[in-house]
Scaffold this active site. Structure first.
Site, mmCIF file in Angstrom:
data_model
loop_
_atom_site.group_PDB
_atom_site.id
_atom_site.type_symbol
_atom_site.label_atom_id
_atom_site.label_comp_id
_atom_site.label_asym_id
_atom_site.label_seq_id
_atom_site.Cartn_x
_atom_site.Cartn_y
_atom_site.Cartn_z
ATOM 1 N N LYS A 1 4.496 9.157 8.944
ATOM 2 C CA LYS A 1 4.197 8.557 10.237
ATOM 3 C C LYS A 1 5.182 8.957 11.337
ATOM 4 O O LYS A 1 5.056 10.023 11.924
ATOM 5 C CB LYS A 1 4.072 7.043 10.090
ATOM 6 N N TYR A 46 0.859 -1.187 0.000
ATOM 7 C CA TYR A 46 0.000 0.000 0.000
ATOM 8 C C TYR A 46 0.892 1.233 0.000
ATOM 9 O O TYR A 46 1.766 1.387 0.861
ATOM 10 C CB TYR A 46 -0.906 0.004 1.233
ATOM 11 N N ASP A 65 9.573 2.974 -0.177
ATOM 12 C CA ASP A 65 8.485 3.593 0.587
ATOM 13 C C ASP A 65 8.684 3.274 2.069
ATOM 14 O O ASP A 65 8.334 2.206 2.546
ATOM 15 C CB ASP A 65 7.141 3.057 0.089
#
Length: 447
Positions: free
Chosen positions: A283, A152, A255
């Site tokens: 994050k 994702y 990522d």
């Protein structure tokens, strides 16, 4: 919190507020991962947090192991960050202008991430991966890119393929995976430039790159597969991926929105010794504030410099002053001696303790991961290696039932098996002891 958790079954006010929310919010929430699709019969409304603990609207106390899906690397309301926010607000939170705060944050970022000659801050991880792909396409002059099953990279249209689990019979052959969109509203033509491949399989990777390598602008991957729990790369997989992308002149986009600043100061690229062309972060970078980042060589990122053929990247809230202040303070805390040793030690103690509990109760479950991030899978397999393993062999319904037992006993975690357990700098040995004790109680009758 003490080593003994307390029952938390009384959630009357959470349910009342959730019913009230239906009148104003779609599904009563602002993201499906918070709503009734995951939490049954409805979400627990959290009101405040301190350190490793959170309290819901009914006054129940929990030890938090979700930690805002990994964003809260310093736990809740860290005193240094609270002071930073207070001081920044008093001076003006945001100007949409150049500030010293963004420069100081960028300098600290570059010190921690060796592959980063320059950095551009965004507002979210999704924005960061969008920008990374645009940069790769502009730099290579190619349009296609490769993404892996189960990964994702945010909710940008071209990334939304095969990021959720499906019945194994729907996945198609490994050699030619079925393209399964994760959202309605995306034209099928959007995926014409996407090459989909299985992850963690060097033979499959070499075959796909031989077929499509010269067409690819980039290959984008998570270093640890974090959208199916916590799936580690097989030995040598990331290194071979780096070799193949260089051979075919395709960019490697790493990522690290989930893994960045979690496993090592420089993220998984430092831990595994892989240098990407472009990397993305989010994050943990913001310690609870919304932020993303794209980092890499100046030669690539300079394509955003204003010109007739520039890569456009606007954003009123890019480099938000208050957030940049928090980022700088957070990175200073993470750079403190012993921080990552503590994160790994506490996380490994939790993993070892959970494994021992499952073994003692003869529960067919594994705990996969290491250090500050891991996941539990109810399976008879020794390990889960990829998306297809997850879809075929993991009992995610049983996991959800198990987590609901823990929620009733004061351990806060999402019932979604596709996410992961997070260790923050606020977690203590006492928290881990409470986790293991609660696991022991929850395992009764599960064997």
């Amino acid at each position: 919190m003490s080593q003994t958790t307390t029952p938390t079954q009384n959630r009357k006010r959470s349910q009342e507020w959730f019913e009230r929310a239906q009148h104003s919010l779609v599904e009563g929430v602002n993201s499906p991962s918070r709503g009734a699709a995951v939490y049954s019969p409805g979400p627990i409304l959290l009101e405040r947090g301190q350190g490793s603990d959170v309290w819901d609207i009914d006054g129940n106390e929990y030890i938090d192991f979700m930690m805002s899906f990994g964003a809260l690397i310093q736990g809740h309301a860290h005193p240094a960050l609270v002071q930073t926010v207070s001081d920044a607000m008093a001076e003006g939170s945001h100007f949409a202008a150049a500030t010293s705060a963004e420069i100081e944050a960028a300098e600290r970022f570059r010190r921690m991430v060796p592959s980063s000659e320059v950095v551009r801050f965004t507002n979210t991880g999704s924005e960061a991966t969008m920008l990374a792909l645009r940069l790769a396409r502009a730099h290579t002059g190619r349009h296609k890119f490769l993404k892996f099953e189960g990964h994702y990279h945010g909710w940008y249209d071209p990334f939304l393929l095969n990021a959720h689990s499906h019945p194994p019979e729907q996945l198609g052959p490994v050699e030619n995976p079925a393209l399964i969109p994760d959202s309605a509203g995306i034209p099928s033509s959007t995926f014409d430039d996407v090459v989909l491949a299985p992850w963690n399989d060097v033979d499959s990777l070499e075959r796909v790159m031989k077929l499509h390598g010269r067409e690819l602008s980039a290959v984008i991957t998570e270093p640890i597969m974090a959208n199916m729990g916590c799936i580690l790369p097989r030995d040598g997989f990331l290194q071979r991926l780096r070799e193949l992308t260089r051979h075919y002149d395709a960019m490697l986009i790493l990522d690290e929105v989930v893994t960045g600043f979690r496993y090592a100061p420089g993220g998984c690229q430092e831990y595994y010794g892989v240098k990407p062309d472009i990397s993305t972060f989010g994050k943990a970078l913001g310690a609870g504030f919304p932020v993303g980042a794209v980092a890499g060589p100046r030669a690539i990122l300079e394509r955003m410099r204003w010109s007739d053929n520039m890569v456009l990247h606007y954003g009123t809230f890019n480099g938000h002053r208050l957030t940049m202040k928090v980022v700088a303070a957070n990175l200073d805390l993470l750079a403190t001696e012993g921080t990552y040793r503590q994160l790994h030690e506490v996380g490994n103690a939790a993993i070892a303790g959970l494994r021992e509990v499952f073994k003692r109760h003869r529960v067919k479950a594994i705990v996969q991961g290491f250090g500050p991030m891991f996941q539990i899978y109810f399976t008879e397999r020794d390990a889960i290696h990829d998306y297809r393993d997850y879809c075929k062999y993991v009992d995610s319904k049983r996991y959800s039932q198990f987590i609901n037992k823990w929620l009733d006993r004061g351990i806060y975690m999402t019932p979604s098996n596709g996410l992961h357990w997070i260790i923050s700098t606020a977690h203590t040995e006492a928290d881990i002891a409470a986790l293991i004790e609660t696991a022991d109680l929850a395992c009764v009758g599960l064997g």
